[in-house]
Motif scaffolding. Structure first.
Motif, PDB file in Angstrom:
ATOM      1  N   GLU A  82       0.834  -1.045   0.024  1.00 39.06           N
ATOM      2  CA  GLU A  82      -0.055  -0.058   0.000  1.00 39.06           C
ATOM      3  C   GLU A  82       0.916   1.187   0.116  1.00 39.06           C
ATOM      4  O   GLU A  82       2.009   1.322   0.699  1.00 39.06           O
ATOM      5  N   LEU A  83       0.517   2.323  -0.806  1.00 36.38           N
ATOM      6  CA  LEU A  83       1.304   3.298  -0.758  1.00 36.38           C
ATOM      7  C   LEU A  83       0.942   4.270   0.438  1.00 36.38           C
ATOM      8  O   LEU A  83      -0.161   4.731   0.739  1.00 36.38           O
ATOM      9  N   LEU A  84       1.974   4.612   1.233  1.00 38.13           N
ATOM     10  CA  LEU A  84       1.734   5.543   2.271  1.00 38.13           C
ATOM     11  C   LEU A  84       2.839   6.516   2.274  1.00 38.13           C
ATOM     12  O   LEU A  84       4.120   6.137   2.839  1.00 38.13           O
ATOM     13  N   HIS A  85       2.629   7.685   1.738  1.00 42.06           N
ATOM     14  CA  HIS A  85       3.620   8.650   1.813  1.00 42.06           C
ATOM     15  C   HIS A  85       4.322   9.082   3.268  1.00 42.06           C
ATOM     16  O   HIS A  85       3.580   8.902   4.140  1.00 42.06           O
ATOM     17  N   ASN A  86       5.358   9.780   3.110  1.00 42.20           N
ATOM     18  CA  ASN A  86       5.880  10.146   4.580  1.00 42.20           C
ATOM     19  C   ASN A  86       4.761  11.365   4.854  1.00 42.20           C
ATOM     20  O   ASN A  86       4.079  11.668   3.913  1.00 42.20           O
ATOM     21  N   LYS A  87       5.132  11.793   6.021  1.00 40.06           N
ATOM     22  CA  LYS A  87       4.016  12.660   6.625  1.00 40.06           C
ATOM     23  C   LYS A  87       4.761  14.103   6.992  1.00 40.06           C
ATOM     24  O   LYS A  87       6.038  14.185   7.302  1.00 40.06           O
ATOM     25  N   VAL A  88       4.010  15.254   6.766  1.00 39.76           N
ATOM     26  CA  VAL A  88       4.781  16.553   6.930  1.00 39.76           C
ATOM     27  C   VAL A  88       3.774  17.460   7.797  1.00 39.76           C
ATOM     28  O   VAL A  88       2.759  17.462   7.653  1.00 39.76           O
ATOM     29  N   ASP A  89       4.400  18.148   8.635  1.00 46.84           N
ATOM     30  CA  ASP A  89       3.589  19.105   9.524  1.00 46.84           C
ATOM     31  C   ASP A  89       3.479  20.386   8.764  1.00 46.84           C
ATOM     32  O   ASP A  89       4.214  21.356   8.799  1.00 46.84           O
ATOM     33  N   CYS A  90       2.475  20.429   7.830  1.00 43.51           N
ATOM     34  CA  CYS A  90       2.175  21.598   6.759  1.00 43.51           C
ATOM     35  C   CYS A  90       2.206  22.916   7.652  1.00 43.51           C
ATOM     36  O   CYS A  90       2.853  23.826   7.148  1.00 43.51           O
ATOM     37  N   ASP A  91       1.674  22.871   8.733  1.00 42.14           N
ATOM     38  CA  ASP A  91       1.393  24.244   9.496  1.00 42.14           C
ATOM     39  C   ASP A  91       2.581  24.900  10.156  1.00 42.14           C
ATOM     40  O   ASP A  91       3.098  25.855   9.848  1.00 42.14           O
ATOM     41  N   ARG A  92       3.525  23.878  10.459  1.00 39.91           N
ATOM     42  CA  ARG A  92       4.830  24.238  10.956  1.00 39.91           C
ATOM     43  C   ARG A  92       5.800  24.754   9.938  1.00 39.91           C
ATOM     44  O   ARG A  92       6.477  25.834  10.113  1.00 39.91           O
ATOM     45  N   PHE A  93       5.796  24.137   8.831  1.00 42.82           N
ATOM     46  CA  PHE A  93       6.697  24.386   7.675  1.00 42.82           C
ATOM     47  C   PHE A  93       6.317  25.954   7.075  1.00 42.82           C
ATOM     48  O   PHE A  93       6.926  26.759   6.885  1.00 42.82           O
ATOM     49  N   VAL A  94       4.952  26.105   6.885  1.00 43.99           N
ATOM     50  CA  VAL A  94       4.468  27.280   6.034  1.00 43.99           C
ATOM     51  C   VAL A  94       4.589  28.414   7.010  1.00 43.99           C
ATOM     52  O   VAL A  94       4.744  29.670   6.865  1.00 43.99           O
ATOM     53  N   ASN A  95       4.556  28.122   8.671  1.00 39.88           N
ATOM     54  CA  ASN A  95       4.692  29.212   9.368  1.00 39.88           C
ATOM     55  C   ASN A  95       6.177  29.506   9.985  1.00 39.88           C
ATOM     56  O   ASN A  95       6.432  30.080  11.007  1.00 39.88           O
TER      57      ASN A  95
END
Length: 376
Positions: free
Chosen positions: A177-190
């Protein structure tokens, strides 16, 4: 609930690289206890890396060095530890020695095994054949005696990008099953830009190994009016620094061995462009590319292998994987605010697919289904 994890490296190695990510090994705080089997004599104190498991009780079991040669003797030690833990599920992040230890425990104690794959092992074998005969022979041994056993034993296999799928189907009957890595989008955009960093900054993040091809970017900087910051460490550190001097770009290029994970978003936020010239036979969506998307950076990466683009056609600026092409594409972005803005918006939109809340929930659901399935 309890989980027993066989990580790729001792936990202290992740601490030293600044890769201590909140709840990385305990998605959605699903587990009450998280145990690690660490193949080193003395690993790090648990309190220094507690955030890896969120609110769970954490225990690192340092078992000493185990190799392909002594594994059959040492497995008894692992059996004893796992029998005392009585975990609900086992997890390995590779199909090699760590995966073999986990698979043997899964078989002996009838515990579900979750294996996740993060690279294309068959192509890594081919690279080793060219560059490191000893490593290649060891990898040929694991290909025959280790990897098929791990993959066949696993109750669940996930891959972080599609290019790994042919490897799984070649060596097992399992469908990953494809399970991409995870990114904390809020932390990076801020993230907060670092005022002292010279501009315009091109950022590249990744281990200093041949697969990441940092050499190409260093050479490309000869024709670019800007600065390149490479964040990463590895076996090519000295060689790459020598190349920087040889090419006369020491006033343009700098290598930072390590940045704490809690500060890395500020480096992304300080950049104008993200670039990485990695080997697309091995990986198609490295974690730093995803972090750059979450920050909203325009991205220059190599054309993917046909059929394995991960849906990035409209998101990134694909480039031929050579010095001239990377030079021209980076310059094209630097010279056009309109183009920069276009790719910035595309990055932010695509990053939502990999947000930590979405991927963590999928991962915790996999664990729950495995545990329920074994108990039913």
């Amino acid at each position: 609930m309890k989980i027993c994890i066989f990580p790729n490296d001792p936990i202290k190695a992740y601490f030293e690289k600044g890769e201590i990510k909140n709840c990385y090994y305990n998605p959605d705080n699903l587990f009450d206890e998280v145990h690690f089997i660490s193949l080193t004599k003395n690993d790090i104190e648990e309190s220094m890396v507690q955030k890896l498991v969120g609110t769970a009780n954490m225990k690192i079991h340092s078992v000493g060095k185990i190799s392909l040669i002594n594994r059959n003797k040492e497995i008894k030690k692992i059996f004893k530890i796992v029998e005392e833990i009585k975990p609900d599920v086992l997890r390995s992040y590779n199909p090699l020695l760590e995966g073999w230890l986990a698979a043997k425990c899964a078989k002996k104690f009838n515990i579900p095994l979750f294996v996740s794959l993060h690279t294309q092992y068959d192509h890594n074998r081919q690279l080793a054949k060219k560059n490191n005969l000893k490593k290649y022979l060891a990898m040929k041994y694991t290909e025959k005696f280790i990897e098929p056993f791990v993959l066949q034993t696993a109750n669940k296999i996930t891959i972080i990008y599609k290019i790994i799928q042919p490897y799984v189907t070649k060596h097992s009957s399992k469908n990953p099953e494809l399970l991409h890595n995870k990114v904390d989008c809020d932390r990076f955009v801020n993230g907060i830009p670092i005022d002292t960093i010279s501009q315009p900054l091109i950022l590249s993040v990744g281990n200093l190994i041949s697969v990441k091809n940092h050499e190409l970017l260093i050479k490309a900087m000869k024709g670019i009016d800007g600065k390149l910051l490479i964040i990463g460490n590895g076996e090519l550190y000295s060689k790459l620094n020598a190349l920087i001097i040889d090419y006369g770009v020491q006033h343009k290029v700098n290598i930072e061995k390590s940045v704490p994970h809690e500060k890395i978003q500020n480096y992304y936020k300080s950049a104008k462009i993200f670039a990485l010239a990695y080997n697309t036979e091995v990986e198609s969506l490295p974690m730093p590319v995803m972090e750059a998307m979450a920050t909203g950076l325009p991205i220059v990466i190599p054309f993917s292998k046909k059929g394995y683009s991960e849906g990035l056609e409209e998101t990134v600026l694909f480039s031929e994987n050579n010095v001239l092409a990377f030079t021209n594409n980076i310059k094209k972005l630097l010279e056009s605010e309109i183009l920069m803005e276009k790719y910035s918006k595309k990055s932010l939109e695509k990053a939502k697919e990999f947000d930590i809340s979405k991927i963590e929930h999928k991962e915790s659901e996999i664990y729950s289904k495995l545990i329920r399935g074994m108990k039913d």
